[in-house]
Design an enzyme around this catalytic site. Sequence first.
Site, PDB file in Angstrom:
ATOM      1  CE  LYS A  34      -0.448  -0.115   5.179  1.00 24.78           C
ATOM      2  NZ  LYS A  34      -1.400  -0.893   6.172  1.00 24.78           N
ATOM      3  CE1 TYR A 257      12.441  32.062   4.169  1.00 32.96           C
ATOM      4  CE2 TYR A 257      12.368  29.620   3.884  1.00 32.96           C
ATOM      5  CZ  TYR A 257      12.365  30.580   3.222  1.00 32.96           C
ATOM      6  OH  TYR A 257      11.730  30.864   2.059  1.00 32.96           O
TER       7      TYR A 257
HETATM    8  C1  LIG Z   1      -0.538  -1.796   6.630  1.00 33.42           C
HETATM    9  C2  LIG Z   1      -1.158  -3.040   6.812  1.00 33.42           C
HETATM   10  C3  LIG Z   1      -0.240  -4.237   7.056  1.00 33.42           C
HETATM   11  C4  LIG Z   1       1.126  -4.135   7.133  1.00 33.42           C
HETATM   12  O1  LIG Z   1       1.477  -3.849   8.517  1.00 33.42           O
HETATM   13  P1  LIG Z   1       3.304  -3.545   8.512  1.00 33.42           P
HETATM   14  O2  LIG Z   1       3.360  -3.216   9.946  1.00 33.42           O
HETATM   15  O3  LIG Z   1       3.609  -2.396   7.637  1.00 33.42           O
HETATM   16  O4  LIG Z   1       3.776  -4.698   8.226  1.00 33.42           O
HETATM   17  C5  LIG Z   1      -1.157  -5.495   7.368  1.00 33.42           C
HETATM   18  N1  LIG Z   1      -2.396  -5.391   7.408  1.00 33.42           N
HETATM   19  C6  LIG Z   1      -3.233  -4.453   7.289  1.00 33.42           C
HETATM   20  C7  LIG Z   1      -4.743  -4.556   7.434  1.00 33.42           C
HETATM   21  C8  LIG Z   1      -2.691  -3.118   7.076  1.00 33.42           C
HETATM   22  O5  LIG Z   1      -3.465  -2.174   6.982  1.00 33.42           O
END
Ligand SMILES: *Cc1c(COP(=O)(O)O)cnc(C)c1O
Length: 363
Positions: A34, A257
């Site tokens: 994702k 800045y």
């Molecule tokens: C993001 C996510 C994962 C993976 O999590 P990590 O800690 O990055 O490995 C797994 N299951 C769901 C439902 C997620 O949203």
Amino acid sequence: MTRPPTLEVLPEAVAANVVGVRARTRGVVMAVVKADGYGHGAVAVAEAAVAAGAGWLGTTSVAEGSLLRASGLAVPILAWLHPSGIDAEAAAVSRVDVAVGSVDELGALLAQAPVGVRIHLYVDTGMSRGGCPRGQWDELVGLALRGQEARRVRVVGVMGHLPLADWADPAANASAVGWMREARRVVRAAGLGRPIAHLAATSGALTDPATHFGMVRVGAGLVGIDPSGTVEMQGASRLTAPIVHTAEVPAGTAVGYAGTYVTERVTHLSVLPVGYADGIPRECSPQAGVEICGRRFPVAGRVSMDQIVVDTGAESFPVGTSATLFGPDGGATPTVQDWARWAGTIPHTIVTGIGPRVKRSIG
Ligand SMILES: *Cc1c(COP(=O)(O)O)cnc(C)c1O
């Protein structure tokens, strides 16, 4: 021409991380890509992970899953968040499985044309963020059974999600594991067969076999982040930027800045063309630094939108010299974890925050 700011993605590191996870579980590994593969490029990370033995892919949305399918990835893909409802047609056409976390969501899916979508029933195992509340699980399972009998959906998975995703503490997961077992028992008893069960993300996969069930969903771990802080993974990217401007300045020169950094002696400044719009955290502490030619030099003054200034002391580097902001190299090169510490955040926000102006390359 010098090389522009570049995030080099390292597929061998992703592969090594998948192999590392596989050594710790008897379950299948789902590679979660994702947020564009945690900022590393979803397709590149997915391809490396699958080549190293990941058997599934996971994304947030069906649209992300469809992109993976369109790029030729053939393994099962699961999407678990449907902000505008599940598009059954899109899921069926792209062969993307969908997680279904409520009676309403499944009802809306079943009301669409009967296209035979593959679903994973998602139980809330303590997060209160997604998934079906336990009190409605029997109803959801019953509705899924009727939908399967009518050939509108096929139940292929049962999933939960661990709320304590960054704890290396099996006892803390016990209640979620208990709910997961119970949810799976109800599904089996209803006559839905033995769909694959999955609960753990990276932390559970690395630290607690009781959470593994048939599959573990690993995202952060693919790109070298262990949220539990117990296992050394390989960083899967290197962020570089060229020096675009240099200056020798006297003692007492204010930099950036608000002039928060004032030089103590005659020194050399180098400007890098990346700033907070590119994901360099503006809130980073004075410890923040970058590597140039094998040495660490501090970031001087505030991070601007498009630039940072580095104090290279007595050293003067020619324009065009490459600086490394982070990478897996060790030594003088900061890691993603260093930047997270300097910015008071988690490594995830550093890697997912690298902006679109930064060119991606596959190393
Ligand atoms: C993001 C996510 C994962 C993976 O999590 P990590 O800690 O990055 O490995 C797994 N299951 C769901 C439902 C997620 O949203």
